[in-house]
Every structure is written in C-alpha cells, then in structure tokens.
Enzyme design. Sequence first.
Site, PDB file in Angstrom:
ATOM      1  N   HIS A 156      75.394  12.711  40.882  1.00  0.00           N
ATOM      2  CA  HIS A 156      75.877  13.092  42.225  1.00  0.00           C
ATOM      3  C   HIS A 156      77.194  13.874  42.142  1.00  0.00           C
ATOM      4  O   HIS A 156      77.990  13.845  43.075  1.00  0.00           O
ATOM      5  CB  HIS A 156      76.090  11.872  43.127  1.00  0.00           C
ATOM      6  CG  HIS A 156      74.978  10.875  43.093  1.00  0.00           C
ATOM      7  ND1 HIS A 156      73.904  10.922  43.960  1.00  0.00           N
ATOM      8  CD2 HIS A 156      74.744   9.816  42.270  1.00  0.00           C
ATOM      9  CE1 HIS A 156      73.069   9.916  43.688  1.00  0.00           C
ATOM     10  NE2 HIS A 156      73.554   9.240  42.651  1.00  0.00           N
ATOM     11  N   LYS A 283      93.847  35.908  39.576  1.00  0.00           N
ATOM     12  CA  LYS A 283      92.432  35.538  39.454  1.00  0.00           C
ATOM     13  C   LYS A 283      91.766  35.961  38.154  1.00  0.00           C
ATOM     14  O   LYS A 283      92.006  37.025  37.624  1.00  0.00           O
ATOM     15  CB  LYS A 283      91.647  36.204  40.589  1.00  0.00           C
ATOM     16  CG  LYS A 283      91.907  35.553  41.914  1.00  0.00           C
ATOM     17  CD  LYS A 283      91.027  34.346  42.090  1.00  0.00           C
ATOM     18  CE  LYS A 283      90.583  34.270  43.535  1.00  0.00           C
ATOM     19  NZ  LYS A 283      89.318  33.682  43.694  1.00  0.00           N
ATOM     20  N   GLU A 290      78.165  33.655  37.717  1.00  0.00           N
ATOM     21  CA  GLU A 290      77.759  33.759  39.122  1.00  0.00           C
ATOM     22  C   GLU A 290      76.594  34.717  39.291  1.00  0.00           C
ATOM     23  O   GLU A 290      75.661  34.462  40.061  1.00  0.00           O
ATOM     24  CB  GLU A 290      78.942  34.220  39.982  1.00  0.00           C
ATOM     25  CG  GLU A 290      79.997  33.141  40.137  1.00  0.00           C
ATOM     26  CD  GLU A 290      81.228  33.600  40.911  1.00  0.00           C
ATOM     27  OE1 GLU A 290      82.032  32.748  41.259  1.00  0.00           O
ATOM     28  OE2 GLU A 290      81.380  34.831  41.136  1.00  0.00           O
TER      29      GLU A 290
END
Length: 459
Positions: A156, A283, A290
């Site tokens: 989970h 960043k 992705e």
Amino acid sequence: MAQLWGGRFTGETDRLAYEFNASIDFDKRLLCQDVEGSVAHVTMLAKQGILTEDEKESILRGLQNILKDVEEGRLEIDDSCEDIHSFVEARLIERIGDAGKKMHTGRSRNDQVALDMRLYTRQQVCETDALLKKLLEVILKVMEENVETYMPGFTHLQKAQPVTLAHHYGAYFEMFRRDRQRMADIYQRMNLCPLGAGALAGTTYPLDREYAASLMEFAGVTQNSMDSVSDRDYLIEFLSALSTIMMHLSRFSEEIIIWNSNEYQFVEIDDAYSTGSSIMPQKKNPDIAELVRGKTGRVYGALMSLLTTMKGLPLAYNKDMQEDKEVSFDAMDTVRGCLTLFTGMLRTMKFRKERMAESAMKGFTNATDAADYLVGKGVPFRDAHAVIGRLVLYCIERQTSIDKLSMEELKGISDKFEPDIYDAVSLETCVAKRLTTGAPGLEAMNKVIKQYKEYLTES
Ligand code: ARG
C-alpha cells in the site's frame, strides 16, 4: 498511379481513394522482407520447373540490385505505387523486362503480405528478446552488488518489512524473465510459413511450400490457406506481450520516480538520463522514467486497435487487415526505444544506501520481527501484536524508533524485553532470518542469484 490490377478497370481511381487505399508510406519498411520472400518464392519456382534457371538468375539479380539501390540511396520508394509489393515488382519489370513479369506466378499479395509481416515480426521478437536480456544483465549486476543493501519493502506504499535492494530488483528480474519466455513462446507458434496460400485457396501450380519455407528458416508451413492469409493472431500475441513488457517497465519507472523524489532520495538518476527545467534552476527531472511510463498507453492502444480491427472479419483476406501495420510498427519501435533507454538509465543510476537503510529503520519495518521476538519469549502472537502496537505508538509520540529506546522504556511496555531485543530488531537480523526460498535472507538470495546467472549464460 501505377497499379498491378488495371486490366479489369475502365475508369480511373479517384485520387483521394487511391491515397486512402495506398499503404506504401508505411509498408515500405517491409522492403527487405518483401525481397527475401520473393527470392525464396522464385528459387522454389525454378526448382519446380515453373521458371527457367535463366529467369530465376535474372530475377534474383534484379531484386538484389533494387534492394542495394534503395539502401544506398540511388532508388527512392515514392508514392507512385500503392504498396511495397507493387513497387518492387514494377521496378523489377522496368529493369529486367519480361522475366520480371513471371515473379508473381503462383502467388497473391495476400500470402505475400502475410509472409512479409511474419518475417518482420519474427525479427522483432528476436530483437525484443535480446533487449530484455540486456536489461536482465543490468538487473542481475545490481542484485549481486546489493545483497546487503537494506531498504523498506512496501505494501500500500506504506513501509512494511525490511528487504534488500537485491530482493526488490529480483522481483523485476522475474517479470522480465517471463517476458522473455513469452517471446520464445510466440516465436515458436508463429514460425510457420504462409507463402503458397495464394489469395485464399492455394494454387494450381505445383509449388513446394516446404522448400520455400526452409529457405527462410521457418520450422514448417501453415496448414490452411484461408487461415494463412487472414491470421494476425501472432501479431496480437506479440502486441499483448509488448503491452506486458510496458506494464512492467512502467511499474519500475514509477518506483524510480518515487525513489528519485526529494522526499525519498533513495536514488540519483544520472545526468545523462535527466532533464532540467526552463524556469526552476534547482530541478532535475526523471523524464526518461516518466516517458517510459507514459508511452505504455500507446502500446496498449495498438493491442486494442488490432483486436478491434480483427473482430468480426469474415474469412479470408479483407483490406481492414492493412490496418495491422502502423499501430504494430509504432508499438515495436516504442518498446525497443523504451527498453534501450530504460536499461541505460538503470545501468547509471546511483543508490543512496544510507538513506534507504535509515528509511527502513524509521518506518517500523522491524515491528513484525519485534512481535515475533515476544512470541519467542512465550507471548501469544495476538498479544505480542498488541504490545508492539503500543510500542510503535510510544515511538511515534517521541519521534524515535524501537532500536533507540532504553531498556527501561522497553521494560515499561513489556517485562518480556531483554537486551537481546536490540539485535532482534536490527535490519540485518530481520532480513537474515528470512530464508524461505524467494525471501531476502542472504543464503536464500544467493541461491536465486546463482540460478539467475546460470539462466543468463544458458539462454
Ligand atoms: N497493402 C496490403 C496489406 O497491407 C497488401 C495486401 C493487398 N491485397 C489485396 N488483395 N489488396 O494488407
């Protein structure tokens, strides 16, 4: 608009209809397979006395020259022909004259395209398998180096029990190994030659189908000519297996994205596989992971598209089947690209091992083992579970972990705790005790790694 079938027609094809019908734009990538198929067909026709040796020689030479000229940029595959089959035949006739007109004896474009697509797909199955193997080699290397790199295992997405990096990667080894098994399975089932099926009902010429098939290294020939020209099951199976590969890659990508996040910081993706932001200087984004995750959708789409195209098609060939190509080619290209980049990203990714161990320690992943400790001291498991629950709450309230508590604090919760509790809840002990086959304990893990090594040297 050069067409192979002009004889029966008096009117011209509407220009838009011609373009709508044409497939040359995308089936030009079947050139090599089309030539290979024709070489086998013509060689067989000559063996059967249907063509003379001279005709055969002239056709084979012509075909090789066409292939070479295209490869070396002297001949362009333009849209003057509707498909690659017409293109090759038209160029051949232009070059060698009447002998070229005999190439298509005993053949239809229906069995021809069925063959070309099978040859192309068969090659792709092998290439996909080779890329999967490279990925498995990288995974195995990381496993070998990290049998004692501790990290939290999750259920989970909540920290559950401690595992090792080797164990976590091992799960993906299993997935990609199954993907390779699917490649082998598909290869075996699809490796039958449809050439000689004609348009749908075979042919009256005395073809030697088995001989032609052996020239192209097929294991045998298909057994029903109607099925031969209308079967695309093998492509559907391949697209399904490719979808499963993408599903596996996207799960792995998702984990890497999470591990790479500022909150986790378990890994650092190499600069070569990250990108920056045009506005936020701090960043470093996991774009490759992705994109792999993102591209999964188009591969699933290809599978759904072909399943839907084939649904309800009557026997035998129907033009609908031309729709098999663009989506399949796109899926094949996508998976090849994703496997290649993902493997490179994995090979260069760094692990922040202290962060991983610290995270496992802080998340109470040793709580089950603490309960098992009390069971070892004679406490019934259900009671032990409740005691450790209270212990965890005590730690949460004080922002600490079980191993950091004093003996006094531990005794305050249960008088069964002895100094050996500290060893019992260490990550090393928690993992080391898990020795069932497939578990992360060192001996169990090493046995599996040995087996994986053998598997990769054998196949
Ligand atoms: N371009 C066609 C395809 O991809 C080739 C077969 C054409 N056959 C025919 N009867 N029109 O399926």
